[in-house]
Design a protein around this motif. Structure first.
Motif, PDB file in Angstrom:
ATOM      1  N   UNK A 179       0.807  -1.220   0.000  1.00 55.64           N
ATOM      2  CA  UNK A 179       0.000   0.000   0.000  1.00 55.64           C
ATOM      3  C   UNK A 179       0.840   1.270   0.000  1.00 55.64           C
ATOM      4  N   UNK A 180       1.980   1.248   0.679  1.00 50.64           N
ATOM      5  CA  UNK A 180       2.719   2.490   0.947  1.00 50.64           C
ATOM      6  C   UNK A 180       4.088   2.524   0.281  1.00 50.64           C
ATOM      7  N   UNK A 181       4.865   1.473   0.439  1.00 54.99           N
ATOM      8  CA  UNK A 181       6.274   1.523   0.054  1.00 54.99           C
ATOM      9  C   UNK A 181       6.498   1.158  -1.412  1.00 54.99           C
ATOM     10  N   UNK A 182       5.956   0.040  -1.852  1.00 56.14           N
ATOM     11  CA  UNK A 182       6.250  -0.423  -3.213  1.00 56.14           C
ATOM     12  C   UNK A 182       5.764   0.531  -4.302  1.00 56.14           C
ATOM     13  N   UNK A 183       4.629   1.228  -4.136  1.00 53.83           N
ATOM     14  CA  UNK A 183       4.187   2.137  -5.204  1.00 53.83           C
ATOM     15  C   UNK A 183       5.154   3.282  -5.503  1.00 53.83           C
ATOM     16  N   UNK A 184       6.036   3.632  -4.561  1.00 51.91           N
ATOM     17  CA  UNK A 184       6.967   4.740  -4.809  1.00 51.91           C
ATOM     18  C   UNK A 184       8.392   4.248  -5.045  1.00 51.91           C
ATOM     19  N   UNK A 185       8.572   2.940  -5.071  1.00 55.64           N
ATOM     20  CA  UNK A 185       9.925   2.369  -5.094  1.00 55.64           C
ATOM     21  C   UNK A 185      10.742   2.875  -6.276  1.00 55.64           C
ATOM     22  N   UNK A 186      10.125   3.011  -7.431  1.00 53.65           N
ATOM     23  CA  UNK A 186      10.858   3.396  -8.643  1.00 53.65           C
ATOM     24  C   UNK A 186      10.815   4.893  -8.922  1.00 53.65           C
ATOM     25  N   UNK A 187      10.224   5.671  -8.042  1.00 56.40           N
ATOM     26  CA  UNK A 187      10.209   7.122  -8.229  1.00 56.40           C
ATOM     27  C   UNK A 187      11.634   7.673  -8.132  1.00 56.40           C
ATOM     28  N   UNK A 233       7.402  -6.132  16.557  1.00 59.59           N
ATOM     29  CA  UNK A 233       6.799  -4.828  16.270  1.00 59.59           C
ATOM     30  C   UNK A 233       7.863  -3.739  16.282  1.00 59.59           C
ATOM     31  N   UNK A 234       8.765  -3.802  17.263  1.00 58.02           N
ATOM     32  CA  UNK A 234       9.837  -2.810  17.344  1.00 58.02           C
ATOM     33  C   UNK A 234      10.738  -2.854  16.117  1.00 58.02           C
ATOM     34  N   UNK A 235      11.013  -4.061  15.623  1.00 58.26           N
ATOM     35  CA  UNK A 235      11.832  -4.198  14.417  1.00 58.26           C
ATOM     36  C   UNK A 235      11.133  -3.573  13.211  1.00 58.26           C
ATOM     37  N   UNK A 236       9.844  -3.844  13.089  1.00 59.57           N
ATOM     38  CA  UNK A 236       9.086  -3.277  11.970  1.00 59.57           C
ATOM     39  C   UNK A 236       9.118  -1.756  12.033  1.00 59.57           C
ATOM     40  N   UNK A 237       8.904  -1.215  13.235  1.00 64.05           N
ATOM     41  CA  UNK A 237       8.910   0.234  13.385  1.00 64.05           C
ATOM     42  C   UNK A 237      10.295   0.822  13.071  1.00 64.05           C
ATOM     43  N   UNK A 238      11.335   0.148  13.509  1.00 65.00           N
ATOM     44  CA  UNK A 238      12.693   0.615  13.222  1.00 65.00           C
ATOM     45  C   UNK A 238      12.991   0.564  11.722  1.00 65.00           C
ATOM     46  N   UNK A 239      12.545  -0.497  11.065  1.00 64.23           N
ATOM     47  CA  UNK A 239      12.742  -0.615   9.615  1.00 64.23           C
ATOM     48  C   UNK A 239      12.052   0.539   8.885  1.00 64.23           C
ATOM     49  N   UNK A 240      10.844   0.884   9.310  1.00 57.23           N
ATOM     50  CA  UNK A 240      10.098   1.988   8.695  1.00 57.23           C
ATOM     51  C   UNK A 240      10.835   3.309   8.909  1.00 57.23           C
ATOM     52  N   UNK A 241      11.295   3.546  10.114  1.00 56.19           N
ATOM     53  CA  UNK A 241      12.028   4.781  10.400  1.00 56.19           C
ATOM     54  C   UNK A 241      13.276   4.877   9.536  1.00 56.19           C
ATOM     55  N   UNK A 242      14.023   3.782   9.456  1.00 58.49           N
ATOM     56  CA  UNK A 242      15.246   3.791   8.647  1.00 58.49           C
ATOM     57  C   UNK A 242      14.928   4.017   7.175  1.00 58.49           C
ATOM     58  N   UNK A 243      13.807   3.493   6.710  1.00 61.36           N
ATOM     59  CA  UNK A 243      13.445   3.687   5.307  1.00 61.36           C
ATOM     60  C   UNK A 243      13.151   5.161   5.018  1.00 61.36           C
ATOM     61  N   UNK A 244      12.379   5.797   5.883  1.00 64.30           N
ATOM     62  CA  UNK A 244      12.090   7.233   5.697  1.00 64.30           C
ATOM     63  C   UNK A 244      13.393   8.032   5.740  1.00 64.30           C
ATOM     64  N   UNK A 245      14.258   7.711   6.687  1.00 63.43           N
ATOM     65  CA  UNK A 245      15.540   8.414   6.781  1.00 63.43           C
ATOM     66  C   UNK A 245      16.385   8.180   5.529  1.00 63.43           C
ATOM     67  N   UNK A 246      16.325   6.972   4.993  1.00 60.88           N
ATOM     68  CA  UNK A 246      17.108   6.685   3.790  1.00 60.88           C
ATOM     69  C   UNK A 246      16.628   7.518   2.606  1.00 60.88           C
ATOM     70  N   UNK A 275      18.437  14.739   9.155  1.00 57.14           N
ATOM     71  CA  UNK A 275      17.589  13.678   8.603  1.00 57.14           C
ATOM     72  C   UNK A 275      16.773  12.982   9.690  1.00 57.14           C
ATOM     73  N   UNK A 276      17.379  12.495  10.779  1.00 56.73           N
ATOM     74  CA  UNK A 276      16.564  11.858  11.827  1.00 56.73           C
ATOM     75  C   UNK A 276      15.502  12.790  12.404  1.00 56.73           C
ATOM     76  N   UNK A 277      15.846  14.068  12.566  1.00 60.92           N
ATOM     77  CA  UNK A 277      14.874  15.010  13.116  1.00 60.92           C
ATOM     78  C   UNK A 277      13.697  15.203  12.176  1.00 60.92           C
ATOM     79  N   UNK A 278      13.972  15.386  10.907  1.00 57.25           N
ATOM     80  CA  UNK A 278      12.884  15.595   9.946  1.00 57.25           C
ATOM     81  C   UNK A 278      12.038  14.333   9.803  1.00 57.25           C
ATOM     82  N   UNK A 279      12.683  13.168   9.758  1.00 57.44           N
ATOM     83  CA  UNK A 279      11.926  11.915   9.680  1.00 57.44           C
ATOM     84  C   UNK A 279      10.989  11.774  10.877  1.00 57.44           C
ATOM     85  N   UNK A 280      11.495  12.109  12.068  1.00 56.60           N
ATOM     86  CA  UNK A 280      10.681  12.043  13.288  1.00 56.60           C
ATOM     87  C   UNK A 280       9.466  12.956  13.163  1.00 56.60           C
ATOM     88  N   UNK A 281       9.653  14.159  12.672  1.00 56.83           N
ATOM     89  CA  UNK A 281       8.551  15.106  12.556  1.00 56.83           C
ATOM     90  C   UNK A 281       7.512  14.633  11.531  1.00 56.83           C
TER      91      UNK A 281
END
Length: 220
Positions: free
Chosen positions: A73-81, A128-141, A161-167
């Protein structure tokens, strides 16, 4: 015949997980019951137990199934952007739409189960914590990849980058929480405006981003 049994088992597993994801997004992972799921789907409790083994196994399988839905729903549709802040906005827009459309009846699945398990040690919390960490790292990436494409911040600003991702994630999750609790679809538009405002403020070419988000007028 063996292949047929395997396929029937896979179909049953998918049906169970479709049901458990919906239940958990509203009632939490602790609201899952092998017996209730079996009754809801017209299955035997022993058959469901044979597929998952225990309630904890069912909870873990539900989290992993929800990850795949989220990715689709969220990640794959933008993968090739192309890399850049427009891609970051597109990702955030997909997230807001995923919550708004109630892909899971209770809004964002991971927001719901994180609140349920954040203070409970054990394998489910760890997953759950791993999933959340993976999502955070993806946004930061994605934000990091936007730097060479006319992104933001000076090279020495290691916290940009971490600050903006958090916001950005905070705005998305507040929209989800406010909409679920109050039934207010305008929460998504407000979050979208906040996200675009932050991205435009740091963009080298803010004109490449929309000035305003789409109007999220309903959950349909």
């Amino acid at each position: 015949m063996a292949d047929g049994r395997v396929e029937r088992g896979n179909q049953t597993r998918r049906a169970v997980l479709d049901r458990t994801m919906s239940i958990a997004s509203v009632d939490g992972l602790e609201g899952l019951s092998l017996g209730k799921i079996a009754a809801d789907l017209g299955l035997s409790k022993s058959g469901v137990f044979a597929l998952f083994g225990s309630k904890e196994d069912l909870q873990l399988a539900t989290v992993r199934a929800a990850v795949d839905v989220f990715l689709n729903e969220v990640v794959r549709p933008v993968h090739r952007d192309p890399d850049g802040l427009s891609k970051v906005w597109r990702l955030c827009e997909r997230w807001l739409d995923y919550s708004r459309r109630r892909v899971f009846p209770g809004g964002c699945f991971f927001y719901a189960v994180s609140a349920e398990f954040d203070a409970r040690p054990g394998p489910v919390r760890d997953e759950i914590a791993k999933v959340r960490s993976d999502w955070t790292r993806y946004v930061e990436r994605l934000l990091d990849e936007a730097r060479p494409a006319g992104g933001f911040g000076s090279p020495e600003d290691t916290d940009a980058v971490p600050q903006l991702a958090f916001e950005l994630m905070a705005l998305m999750e507040l929209a989800n929480a406010h909409s679920v609790l109050h039934g207010d679809p305008l929460a998504y538009e407000r979050a979208g405006r906040g996200i675009l405002g932050r991205l435009r403020a740091v963009a080298a070419a803010p004109e490449e981003l929309p000035e305003r988000p789409p109007v999220f007028s309903s959950s349909s």
